[in-house]
Design a protein around this motif. Sequence first.
Motif, short mmCIF file in Angstrom:
data_model
loop_
_atom_site.label_atom_id
_atom_site.label_comp_id
_atom_site.label_asym_id
_atom_site.label_seq_id
_atom_site.Cartn_x
_atom_site.Cartn_y
_atom_site.Cartn_z
N VAL A 43 -0.61 -12.07 -0.60
CA VAL A 43 -0.30 -10.65 -0.79
C VAL A 43 -1.60 -9.86 -0.67
O VAL A 43 -2.59 -10.17 -1.34
CB VAL A 43 0.34 -10.39 -2.17
N LEU A 44 -1.60 -8.83 0.19
CA LEU A 44 -2.74 -7.93 0.35
C LEU A 44 -2.42 -6.67 -0.44
O LEU A 44 -1.62 -5.84 -0.01
CB LEU A 44 -2.97 -7.61 1.83
N LEU A 45 -3.02 -6.51 -1.63
CA LEU A 45 -2.62 -5.51 -2.61
C LEU A 45 -3.59 -4.35 -2.69
O LEU A 45 -4.80 -4.56 -2.90
CB LEU A 45 -2.56 -6.17 -3.99
N ASP A 46 -3.08 -3.13 -2.57
CA ASP A 46 -3.89 -1.96 -2.85
C ASP A 46 -4.04 -1.83 -4.36
O ASP A 46 -3.09 -2.04 -5.11
CB ASP A 46 -3.21 -0.70 -2.29
N PHE A 89 4.17 -8.40 6.76
CA PHE A 89 5.26 -7.56 6.28
C PHE A 89 4.62 -6.44 5.45
O PHE A 89 3.53 -6.63 4.90
CB PHE A 89 6.22 -8.37 5.40
N THR A 90 5.30 -5.31 5.35
CA THR A 90 4.71 -4.20 4.59
C THR A 90 5.73 -3.59 3.64
O THR A 90 6.92 -3.49 3.96
CB THR A 90 4.19 -3.09 5.53
N VAL A 91 5.23 -3.20 2.45
CA VAL A 91 6.03 -2.43 1.49
C VAL A 91 5.13 -1.34 0.91
O VAL A 91 3.90 -1.43 0.97
CB VAL A 91 6.58 -3.32 0.35
N ASP A 107 0.85 -1.19 0.00
CA ASP A 107 0.00 0.00 0.00
C ASP A 107 0.88 1.24 0.00
O ASP A 107 1.89 1.29 0.72
CB ASP A 107 -0.92 0.02 1.23
N ASP A 108 0.53 2.24 -0.81
CA ASP A 108 1.34 3.45 -0.89
C ASP A 108 1.11 4.39 0.29
O ASP A 108 1.86 5.35 0.48
CB ASP A 108 1.09 4.19 -2.21
#
Length: 638
Positions: free
Chosen positions: A562-565, A542-544, A521-522
């Motif tokens: 993966v949890l994708l925005d 984990f986060t990116v 997520d941005d």
Amino acid sequence: MHSVLIVDDEIRFCDSLKFLLDSEGYQIDTANSGEQAFRSLRQQAYSVALVDINLPDINGNRIAARIVNEHPKTAVIMLTGTPTVDNAVESLRQGVFDYLRKPCSPELLIRTVARSIQHKQLKQDLHNSEKRFRQLAQATWEGIIIYENGKLLQANSQLCTMFGYKESELLGKQVFDVLLDRKSIRAMVMPEYPDSIGPFQARGVKKSGSTFPVEIRGKQIDYQGRQVQVAAVRDVTANETALREKIQLMKKLTDAQRMESIGLMASSVAHDLNNIMSGIITYPELLLMDLGEDFKYREELLMIRDAGKRAAAVVNDLLIVARGATCKKEVQDVKAMLSSYLNSVEFNEITRRYPDIKIIPRLEGELQSISCSAMHFSKSIVNLVNNAAESIQTRGQIILASKNVRFDSPYHGYETIEPGEYVMISVEDDGAGISEQDITRIFSPFYSKKMMGRSGTGLGLAVVWNTMHDHGGFVDVVSTNKGSQFFLYFPVDRNGVYQPGQLSSTISHYHGNGQKILVVDDQQNQREIARRLLSRLGYHPFTVSSGEEAIEFIKKSPVDLVLLDMLMDPGINGCETYQQIIKFAPGQKAIITSGYSSIEDIQRAMDLGISQFIKKPYSLHEIAQALKLEIGTDHLTT
């Protein structure tokens, strides 16, 4: 053939748009700078200009303003890879038709280009209507009468045809008593000359008794050696009809412009606003999990959470009305959804607010399955039942019914229902009913009798209308002074198979077992919210902050999900990220989340193999259920 000018300094992007629009039958020219665009516009007229907001020589908004002023027949669509609310507002001020984020889906681009051409055609029709109105006002097909002291001396054939008399039937009579409703006579302006009579407006009365609008102009003349009067009588029914058409066209144009404005602004802010709502909804839920039932401020925390949910619902209503429903559709059991509503918080709230109104369910035993968004289906039922209760107010009853129906030929009701099989849901009340002048406007987002601050946004029926048409269904309405009945017709789905979920309402049922989840997520606050929720649910998060980072992370450290925005700025979006991930990690499980995504975005994600979509702001239960359905609790990545 319609022509399109593409103004963008990215040559490959121009080529891809040219290929796409060529295939749709448009004539395409490209320009890679503002000056090139103006040269092209001087040489040729275009139906549409697709303008990048960031060009090397001239800002896109300045180009748009000049095109709007100097080439009014050209619709302008702005394109940008870095959309902001300020840019959207500025574009709207310049008079652009729409504001699209790059990259956008081919279907959205093609549809937007087609709509922009239709929009300009509507404006041209309005202009033509005004021209026709002026021509009719100068028409010379007039009836002529000569009279003395009101008694008819002579009439031409046009007048006799206009009123349905023979000349002999009018001779010697007080002609204005016969031909005009004297109470309706109104002076239009002061006479131009001393010997002028009128002009006047009045209602002409035909021999049959019917009336129609006329204009009358007269003068004093010499006739057979004496002073008499001559009058020209003009039937202005066509003027009146043209004026009504003009008013209707202006109203349609105004509504179209308002809807485009709402859609532009709603979609521009929905992503950011729903991200903000996530914290307001989620953090109270986390706090309530750690606090006892007797915590002093428990009720206040619940109020904060519910206020956030209501705010998110208002944003969602605006998006449904302006852009259409955006949730995925699955085969559903209608009876199960109706039963769920009858046991819902919304149903309990309406029965609490209106204790003297009885809600009676009449659900047919075996209902066919339909393909729908369960959320939008339920929202439509909630809105109709709430409207029915507000119509009754005091004591009465609401009947919620359902049954299978089949039409072998078109059924002409409030709208024409095409032949086919449907599941019909009806909501009937014994309230005051809907007046004839109101019933044609009840589904308009710009019409409401809601009391500001007391009974919602007033978008309820507009949401129902948009939801039904997004689902390929139809709406019918019957209303008298004894009550109203709304019918929703959902097409039957005989191809899909309904698969009931086995979901528990207890949060402990959804706990993970240390599975690794990568949050992409941005927005830093969104990553933190997701991290806390996942940790609380027993997962290892984990986060990116971008799709590019996610790709590199998974190459080095595989994860279970993966949890994708969906929308991230800058960089690639959620679908593009997943598309690249599955190249080196086939079968990678993923869930898409977004504060605002179009139907096309969701369909693209599903085509890639992502089955779960969660709309932000999501609750603890929603994310927990989605994770449980996607990966369960018995698998760990090593």
